[in-house]
Motif scaffolding. Structure first.
Motif, PDB file in Angstrom:
ATOM      1  N   MET B  75       2.069   7.345   1.190  1.00  7.08           N
ATOM      2  CA  MET B  75       1.036   8.041   0.439  1.00  7.08           C
ATOM      3  C   MET B  75       1.172   9.556   0.587  1.00  7.08           C
ATOM      4  O   MET B  75       1.032  10.287  -0.380  1.00  7.08           O
ATOM      5  N   ARG B  78       4.000  10.685  -1.543  1.00  3.82           N
ATOM      6  CA  ARG B  78       3.635  10.605  -2.960  1.00  3.82           C
ATOM      7  C   ARG B  78       2.712  11.749  -3.354  1.00  3.82           C
ATOM      8  O   ARG B  78       2.722  12.198  -4.490  1.00  3.82           O
ATOM      9  N   ARG B  79       1.891  12.186  -2.395  1.00  5.22           N
ATOM     10  CA  ARG B  79       0.950  13.266  -2.715  1.00  5.22           C
ATOM     11  C   ARG B  79       1.646  14.607  -2.906  1.00  5.22           C
ATOM     12  O   ARG B  79       1.044  15.556  -3.372  1.00  5.22           O
ATOM     13  N   TYR B 101      -9.101  12.723 -11.233  1.00  2.18           N
ATOM     14  CA  TYR B 101      -8.854  11.627 -10.287  1.00  2.18           C
ATOM     15  C   TYR B 101      -8.000  12.005  -9.071  1.00  2.18           C
ATOM     16  O   TYR B 101      -8.421  11.773  -7.927  1.00  2.18           O
ATOM     17  N   PRO B 102      -6.814  12.606  -9.277  1.00  5.48           N
ATOM     18  CA  PRO B 102      -5.991  12.904  -8.102  1.00  5.48           C
ATOM     19  C   PRO B 102      -6.669  13.870  -7.127  1.00  5.48           C
ATOM     20  O   PRO B 102      -6.430  13.794  -5.918  1.00  5.48           O
ATOM     21  N   ILE B 105      -9.515  11.776  -5.154  1.00  5.48           N
ATOM     22  CA  ILE B 105      -9.035  10.889  -4.082  1.00  5.48           C
ATOM     23  C   ILE B 105      -8.469  11.672  -2.902  1.00  5.48           C
ATOM     24  O   ILE B 105      -8.285  11.132  -1.822  1.00  5.48           O
ATOM     25  N   ARG B 106      -8.233  12.973  -3.125  1.00  7.01           N
ATOM     26  CA  ARG B 106      -7.822  13.812  -2.005  1.00  7.01           C
ATOM     27  C   ARG B 106      -9.043  14.441  -1.329  1.00  7.01           C
ATOM     28  O   ARG B 106      -8.909  15.242  -0.417  1.00  7.01           O
TER      29      ARG B 106
END
Lengths: 229, 359
Positions: B75, B78-79, B101-102, B105-106
C-alpha cells in the motif's frame, strides 16, 4: 368487484380518520418488521461481505444453500422457532412465546438468507476494476472492501427493501409465534387473516391496502434516499 | 541509477507466459512509452509495475528499494504511484468525491481535500463538474476524472495504460498536454503503454517495444522509428515495404540484394550469401515517368496496382517483381497523372534501404 371498491374507500376512511385500532396494528407491523430488517441487515450484510471477500473450498456450495433458503416457507420458520421457544423447548425459560420478540426472531430467520445472498450477489456484480482502482489509488485492503460495498449500495439497499417486504407481508411466523393477540401481537397480516375468516371482507381489504401502501412508501423513500447520494 | 527498475520480470497466467525477462530502467522525471500491439503484454506489465498483480518471478525496484516483497508495504508503495487504465473507471459518486477519494483514504483534512480537488478539476478542464454524477459523463470526461483522481495526490510515478484509446480527439489532446505539463513542470515520472505509434513518438523521451511478452527494443523514439532492430518492430511501427532477400555480392560496404529475381543495391556490412530482410520507407521512393534521372542507385520499372488516398497523401501500390508502396502527395500524383495499370519507374538511394539479418 364491489368489495374491492368498498375496501379502498374504507381504507381511505380508516387512514383519514386515524382509526386508533387500525393505526395501532399498522404501527406494530411496521416496527416489528423494521426491527427484524435492522437486526438482519446488521448481521447479514457483513456476513455476505465476509463470504464474498474470502475464497474457501465450500464457497459455491454455501452460496447455493443460502439461495435455497430464499424460498423458506414462513410456516416452517414459525414451526422451527416454535420448537425452540415453546415452554418445553431449549429456550422455553425465556418465555418468548406469543410476544412481539418471537415474531421478530421468526422474521429475522426468514429474511436472513435473502439479505445474505443478495449482498453477495450485489458485491459480485461490482466490476473487478473497482477494487483495482481503489487499491491503485492507495486504499488499504479494508478501505478497498469498503469501497466495493459502497459501490454496491444500490443493490444492497434493494435487498434490504425486498427483505422488509417479505417480513411485513408474511403471516406464518407472525401467527404461529405471535398468536395474533389483540393489542399485543396482532399485525396487519394476522388481522387480515382473522377478518377474512370472520367474513369482514371489506375491513380485511382495507387492511390489505394499508399493507401494500406501507410497502410502497418504504420502497419510494429508499429510492429517494439513494437518488440523493 | 534508474528510478523504476525491473529485473528479469516474468508473469504467467494459467501456465501461459505473458511476460518474460523484462528488464526496464526508467529514469526519474522521464516519459517512457511502452509500445506494442494488442496482446503484447502491456497491461500485464503496467499492473505489475503498480503492484496490483504479483509477478511469477523477478523483481521491481522503486528508487533503489525492492518493492516486490508483498505484505503491508504494498500500500505504501502504491501510494507513491498512480495508474490510469484504458477503460476509465469512475466510482458511482459525484465527480468531486471521485477525485477526493485518494486524499480521503490518506486521511487528509477536508479543507485540503477541497482545495486540492478544485485545483485538479481546473487543471483537467472539469471545473463546474464537481457536483455532477461521474457515471453520467462521456468517456473522455470520465477519463479526465480518472486522470485528475490519479494526479491529485501528486504521485512520483504515473502509469498510463492506453489512456486515450477510443477517446475523442479533444480529450486525447487534453490528456496528452496534461501529461506533458505534469512531466515538465513537476518532474513527474511517466510510464505510458500505447499501441498508437504516433502517440508514442509525440510523447516519449524514451520508448520500449514490447512484443509477445518480450522487450525487443529500447531507445529514443527516433532511433526505434528510423532503425528498428528487427523486421517485426519495423512492421509494428508501420513500415510496409519489407522484403526477404539474399545478398548476391558485396564489395566495400555496397551490396547487391536479390529479391525474387530483381536486384537492388544497398549499403550493408553483411557478407555475400547472407539471408536478409530489407525495407524501404514509402516516402523515400521517388516515382518518375522516365528511367535514369537523378542520383538514386536503384531504379525499377513497375506497374501501378492501386492508388489509395489518405488526407493530402497518396499511397501508390507498385508491382516491381515484388510488392512495394510509395508515398506521394495527392498534388504530385495528379500532376503526374498516376493511374492504375500504368507503367512507371521507382527510384531510391542505396542508403534509403535498411538491411537487417533475416529474423
Amino acid at each position: 368487484m364491489e368489495e374491492i371498491w368498498q375496501g379502498l374507500v374504507q381504507a381511505v376512511q380508516l387512514i383519514v380518520n386515524l382509526d386508533p385500532e387500525v393505526m395501532e396494528i399498522a404501527w406494530r407491523s411496521l416496527y416489528i418488521s423494521a426491527a427484524a430488517i435492522l437486526i438482519a441487515a446488521l448481521f447479514c450484510v457483513p456476513v455476505g461481505a465476509l463470504i464474498h471477500f474470502h475464497d474457501f473450498k465450500a464457497k459455491r456450495t454455501l452460496i447455493n444453500v443460502i439461495q435455497t433458503f430464499y424460498s423458506l416457507p414462513t410456516v416452517v420458520v414459525g414451526l422451527f422457532v416454535f420448537l425452540f421457544i415453546s415452554r418445553s423447548g431449549p429456550l422455553g425459560g425465556l418465555e418468548l412465546m406469543f410476544t412481539p420478540t418471537a415474531v421478530v426472531i421468526g422474521q429475522v430467520i426468514l429474511i436472513a438468507p435473502i439479505l445474505t445472498g443478495m449482498t453477495i450477489g450485489a458485491l459480485s456484480g461490482i466490476d473487478r476494476a473497482v477494487k483495482d482502482t481503489a487499491l491503485s489509488l492507495g486504499a488499504s485492503s479494508p478501505q478497498a472492501m469498503w469501497k466495493i460495498i459502497a459501490e454496491a449500495r444500490f443493490a444492497v439497499v434493494g435487498a434490504v427493501v425486498l427483505g422488509f417486504g417479505r417480513a411485513i407481508s408474511e403471516v406464518g411466523a407472525a401467527m404461529m409465534l405471535g398468536g395474533n393477540i389483540r393489542g399485543y401481537t396482532r399485525v396487519l397480516t394476522t388481522a387480515i387473516s382473522l377478518e377474512t375468516q370472520k367474513g369482514e371482507l371489506v375491513l380485511a381489504l382495507a387492511l390489505g391496502m394499508i399493507l401494500v401502501g406501507i410497502a410502497l412508501v418504504v420502497s419510494v423513500l429508499m429510492n429517494i434516499l439513494l437518488q440523493r447520494y | 541509477m534508474a528510478f523504476l527498475r525491473t529485473v528479469r520480470l516474468e508473469q504467467r497466467a494459467g501456465g501461459k507466459v505473458l511476460l518474460s525477462d523484462i528488464n526496464l530502467e526508467i529514469n526519474r522525471g522521464e516519459v517512457f512509452v511502452v509500445i506494442g500491439p494488442t496482446g503484447a503484454g502491456k497491461t500485464t506489465l503496467m499492473r505489475l509495475l503498480d503492484l496490483l498483480d504479483k509477478p511469477y518471478s523477478g523483481d521491481i525496484y522503486l528508487d533503489g528499494a525492492k518493492v516486490t516483497n508483498g505484505g503491508a508495504s504494498l500500500m505504501h508503495v502504491r501510494r507513491r504511484m498512480a495508474i490510469v487504465f484504458q477503460k476509465p473507471l469512475v466510482f458511482n459518486d459525484s465527480v468531486f468525491n471521485n477525485v477526493a477519494y485518494p486524499l480521503k483514504i490518506r486521511g487528509a483534512a477536508s479543507k485540503t481535500v477541497g482545495q486540492q480537488v478544485e485545483k485538479m478539476l481546473q487543471a483537467t478542464g472539469l471545473s463546474g463538474y464537481a457536483r455532477r454524477k461521474a457515471r453520467t459523463l462521456s468517456g473522455g470526461e470520465a477519463q479526465r476524472v480518472a486522470l485528475a483522481r490519479a494526479l491529485v495526490t501528486e504521485p512520483e510515478v504515473l502509469l498510463l495504460d492506453e489512456p486515450t484509446a477510443n477517446l475523442d480527439p479533444t480529450s486525447v489532446n487534453l490528456i496528452e498536454s496534461l501529461v506533458v505539463e505534469f512531466n515538465r513542470l513537476r518532474g513527474l515520472t511517466i510510464v505510458m503503454a500505447t499501441h498508437d505509434m504516433q502517440q508514442g513518438q509525440r510523447l516519449a523521451q524514451r520508448a520500449g517495444v514490447l512484443m509477445d511478452g518480450q522487450l525487443v527494443q529500447v531507445g529514443r523514439p527516433v532511433d526505434i522509428f528510423y532503425s528498428p532492430d528487427n523486421i517485426r518492430v519495423a512492421g509494428l511501427i508501420g513500415i510496409h515495404n519489407i522484403m526477404r532477400g539474399k545478398i548476391a555480392s558485396s564489395e566495400a560496404g555496397l551490396a547487391s540484394v536479390d529479391i525474387g529475381g530483381r536486384v537492388i543495391e544497398v549499403v550493408t556490412d553483411l557478407s555475400a550469401g547472407s539471408a536478409v530482410d530489407v525495407y524501404i520507407r514509402p516516402e523515400d521512393i521517388i516515382l518518375t515517368q522516365t528511367a535514369g534521372t537523378g542520383s538514386a542507385r536503384n531504379t525499377l520499372s513497375c506497374i501501378i496496382k492501386s492508388l489509395k488516398l489518405t488526407g493530402s497523401l497518396c499511397t501508390v501500390e507498385l508491382d516491381c517483381g515484388f510488392h512495394i508502396e510509395a508515398l506521394v502527395t495527392v498534388k504530385s500524383a495528379e500532376e503526374m497523372g498516376l493511374k492504375q495499370g500504368q507503367s512507371i519507374y521507382a527510384s531510391f538511394k542505396a542508403t534509403a534501404v535498411r538491411v537487417l539479418p533475416a529474423a
